[in-house]
Design a protein around this motif. Structure first.
Motif, PDB file in Angstrom:
ATOM      1  N   TRP A 199       0.830  -1.192   0.000  1.00 39.18           N
ATOM      2  CA  TRP A 199       0.000   0.000   0.000  1.00 39.18           C
ATOM      3  C   TRP A 199       0.874   1.254   0.000  1.00 39.18           C
ATOM      4  O   TRP A 199       1.989   1.268   0.486  1.00 39.18           O
ATOM      5  CB  TRP A 199      -0.905   0.027   1.238  1.00 39.18           C
ATOM      6  N   GLU A 239      -7.985   5.296  -2.441  1.00 39.26           N
ATOM      7  CA  GLU A 239      -8.182   3.965  -1.857  1.00 39.26           C
ATOM      8  C   GLU A 239      -8.066   4.008  -0.337  1.00 39.26           C
ATOM      9  O   GLU A 239      -8.789   3.293   0.372  1.00 39.26           O
ATOM     10  CB  GLU A 239      -7.166   2.978  -2.430  1.00 39.26           C
ATOM     11  N   ARG A 243     -10.799   2.698   2.411  1.00 37.19           N
ATOM     12  CA  ARG A 243     -10.510   1.784   3.515  1.00 37.19           C
ATOM     13  C   ARG A 243     -10.957   2.377   4.851  1.00 37.19           C
ATOM     14  O   ARG A 243     -11.447   1.666   5.732  1.00 37.19           O
ATOM     15  CB  ARG A 243      -9.022   1.454   3.548  1.00 37.19           C
ATOM     16  N   LYS A 258     -11.573  -4.887  -3.658  1.00 33.83           N
ATOM     17  CA  LYS A 258     -11.310  -3.768  -4.558  1.00 33.83           C
ATOM     18  C   LYS A 258     -11.111  -4.267  -5.978  1.00 33.83           C
ATOM     19  O   LYS A 258     -10.701  -5.412  -6.206  1.00 33.83           O
ATOM     20  CB  LYS A 258     -10.094  -2.979  -4.100  1.00 33.83           C
ATOM     21  N   ASN A 260      -9.694  -2.357  -9.718  1.00 30.77           N
ATOM     22  CA  ASN A 260      -9.322  -1.210 -10.540  1.00 30.77           C
ATOM     23  C   ASN A 260      -9.870  -1.439 -11.940  1.00 30.77           C
ATOM     24  O   ASN A 260      -9.366  -2.270 -12.692  1.00 30.77           O
ATOM     25  CB  ASN A 260      -7.801  -1.049 -10.575  1.00 30.77           C
ATOM     26  N   PHE A 301     -14.974  -1.810  -3.484  1.00 28.99           N
ATOM     27  CA  PHE A 301     -14.360  -0.548  -3.891  1.00 28.99           C
ATOM     28  C   PHE A 301     -14.001  -0.638  -5.369  1.00 28.99           C
ATOM     29  O   PHE A 301     -13.144  -1.428  -5.758  1.00 28.99           O
ATOM     30  CB  PHE A 301     -13.119  -0.258  -3.050  1.00 28.99           C
ATOM     31  N   ASP A 303     -12.303   1.260  -8.170  1.00 22.62           N
ATOM     32  CA  ASP A 303     -11.430   2.380  -8.518  1.00 22.62           C
ATOM     33  C   ASP A 303     -11.498   2.621 -10.024  1.00 22.62           C
ATOM     34  O   ASP A 303     -11.727   1.690 -10.798  1.00 22.62           O
ATOM     35  CB  ASP A 303      -9.994   2.060  -8.095  1.00 22.62           C
TER      36      ASP A 303
END
Length: 514
Positions: A199, A239, A243, A258, A260, A301, A303
């Motif tokens: 991360w 992101e 979180r 998640k 992308n 999530f 993205d």
């Protein structure tokens, strides 16, 4: 006809039936339970119509698990129909057989009786399929002769139905366990991939008013199940905010999944989101669980949601509104309970105007927008971020960094950071690599303000050759887009050229990402 079957015949059927029931009791899936069941029972009883109907969890709708008819052969039909319009509503409610010795004399349920008559049946019998108090469905049998079965034979059919109910219940339980096993395996695989991901940072750093406003919004919306749309430039930490929302929500004990959307080829994005069945398309060699299923009861999530193609947007809108979808290659509807957080650096409102993004999906996503300020609008946070990254990389490289010189820190604060926090992180990692003492050695030339060639020549750019100026300009734009070449927000779009043209210029000018 019933009189011709004596007590000996019934006893023989009990013995033969024992073998049939033993064979279905050992099966663990519905297909195996029903395989050859009709043929085996026909040899024991003699019938012209045999059907197993399963109810949904509400008991209001049924579907045919299997149907065998002398006229229609074996039929499998997953279409649902209302139970209250069939004799099954009485059978399952009373938990007793529904007996029609002569269909021509039966006045109840005329539509069903007409259909049975069209199949050539004169007598019709239904038996409840119940196991451990669970009302699973019904077993129905038809015969071309009226008064086909005696009371003893009806009693025997009822016992058959009870045993079939147990086998079906076991098979359904096994299917549910298998589905949970697959989902758990998918979750474990996903989490293992996430653990291996590095991360950008593990916590939110900074106390600027701009960041405090964002964190107040996070705290406000986190406790709800509302959809959140996170807006901001590349590298601002979208992101991380997602979180934080998940961690403060009631779903924090479940998975944050998640995806992308820009990183998945367009043709595979639907499969990634919703999953697919084996054989759904070329290369689909096994069933795959999609991200929505993995995120059930948790948070998803998405993205770069602006990169979802137009043809896929209605399906995303449907799952957001109805919380249901179908896997690729399947007609079976999957129900999910997912909280969605979306993020983008695109101007979705502008894309709606240009008809590159559906307005109904935009409004569904834009329930609670949170805009993350770029790093240049919260310069007060740069010193804390710089120190944090320096210590992070120093620990990783077993180096001792004790201070950042004042001149260096001033340069860091004054720089505009077009790549935002991600660019600062990369610069600090490079600085730790270059440092050989207790003071951080930041490569200052890399973070000095660059000339803006779009606004005309400057004193520093006047001495550059045309090729040098072009190279510097392309490098500047590539850094601003975090080296993303294609797409609506990529470097090629900003430079007003095709992706292939830009790639050709990069090769000619020797531009590569270090």
């Amino acid at each position: 006809m019933a009189e011709s079957r004596g007590k000996t015949s019934i006893a023989q059927r009990y013995e033969a039936l024992l073998g049939v029931l033993e064979s279905i009791a050992t099966q663990r899936d519905l297909a195996s339970v029903t395989h050859d069941l009709g043929a085996k029972l026909r040899r024991l009883f003699g019938f012209d119509f045999f059907c197993i109907i399963l109810f949904d969890r509400t008991g209001k709708f049924g579907r045919i698990l299997m149907l065998e008819s002398a006229r229609r052969g074996t039929v499998r039909d997953d279409r649902e129909f209302p139970v209250d319009q069939t004799p099954g509503s009485i059978t399952i409610e009373t938990q007793r057989p529904f007996v029609v010795h002569d269909v021509n004399a039966e006045t109840r349920f005329p539509l069903i009786m007409d259909e049975i008559r069209r199949l050539g049946e004169r007598s019709y019998y239904e038996f409840p399929l119940t196991s451990m108090g669970k009302k699973l469905g019904i077993l129905s049998v038809g015969h071309v002769e009226p008064n086909a079965y005696s009371d003893d034979e009806i009693e025997l059919w009822w016992r058959v139905a009870n045993q079939i109910a147990i086998a079906v219940d076991n098979a359904l339980a096994f299917e549910e366990l298998e589905a949970l096993r697959k989902r758990l395996a998918s979750e474990i695989n996903y989490l293992e991939e996430e653990i291996q991901t590095e991360w950008n940072f593990e916590q939110i750093i900074g106390k600027s008013p701009a960041l405090k406003r964002v964190l107040k919004q996070v705290e406000t919306v986190a406790r709800t199940d509302s959809t959140v749309l996170i807006l901001g430039e590349t590298g601002t930490g979208k992101e991380l905010i997602a979180r934080a929302i998940h961690s403060l929500s009631p779903r924090c004990d479940r998975t944050l999944v998640k995806l992308n959307c820009a990183a998945i080829p367009t043709g595979l994005l639907e499969s990634e989101l919703f999953g697919h069945e084996k054989g759904a398309f070329t290369g689909a060699v096994s069933q795959r669980v999609g991200r929505f299923e993995i995120a059930n009861k948790g948070t998803l999530f998405l993205d770069e949601v602006g990169e979802i193609p137009l043809e896929l947007q209605p399906k995303l809108l449907r799952v957001l509104q109805e919380q249901e979808f179908e896997r690729l290659g399947s007609a079976r509807t999957q129900k999910v309970d997912v909280r969605l957080i979306a993020a983008t650096n695109c101007d979705l409102e502008g894309m709606v105007t240009e008809r590159r993004f559906r307005n109904d999906l935009y409004y569904r996503l834009n329930v609670f927008p949170i805009t993350i300020p770029p790093l240049r609008e919260r310069r007060e946070d740069i010193p804390a971020l710089a120190r944090w990254f320096a210590q992070k990389f120093a620990g990783r490289m077993s180096k001792q960094i004790e201070s950042i010189p004042a001149a260096t820190m001033n340069a860091l604060v004054e720089y505009s950071w077009p790549g935002n926090v991600r660019e600062l992180e990369n610069v600090m990692e490079r600085a730790v690599i270059l440092s050989h003492g207790p003071d951080l050695a930041v490569p200052l030339p890399e973070i000095r303000p660059r000339p803006d060639f779009r606004s005309g020549p400057t004193i520093s750019s006047a001495v550059l050759s045309l090729e040098e100026a072009e190279r510097a300009h392309i490098l500047s734009v590539l850094r601003e887009t975090d080296w993303v070449v294609g797409g609506p927000t990529g470097a090629a779009s900003r430079l007003g050229m095709k992706r292939t043209t830009l790639q050709g210029r990069m090769r000619k000018l020797g531009i590569t990402r270090m």
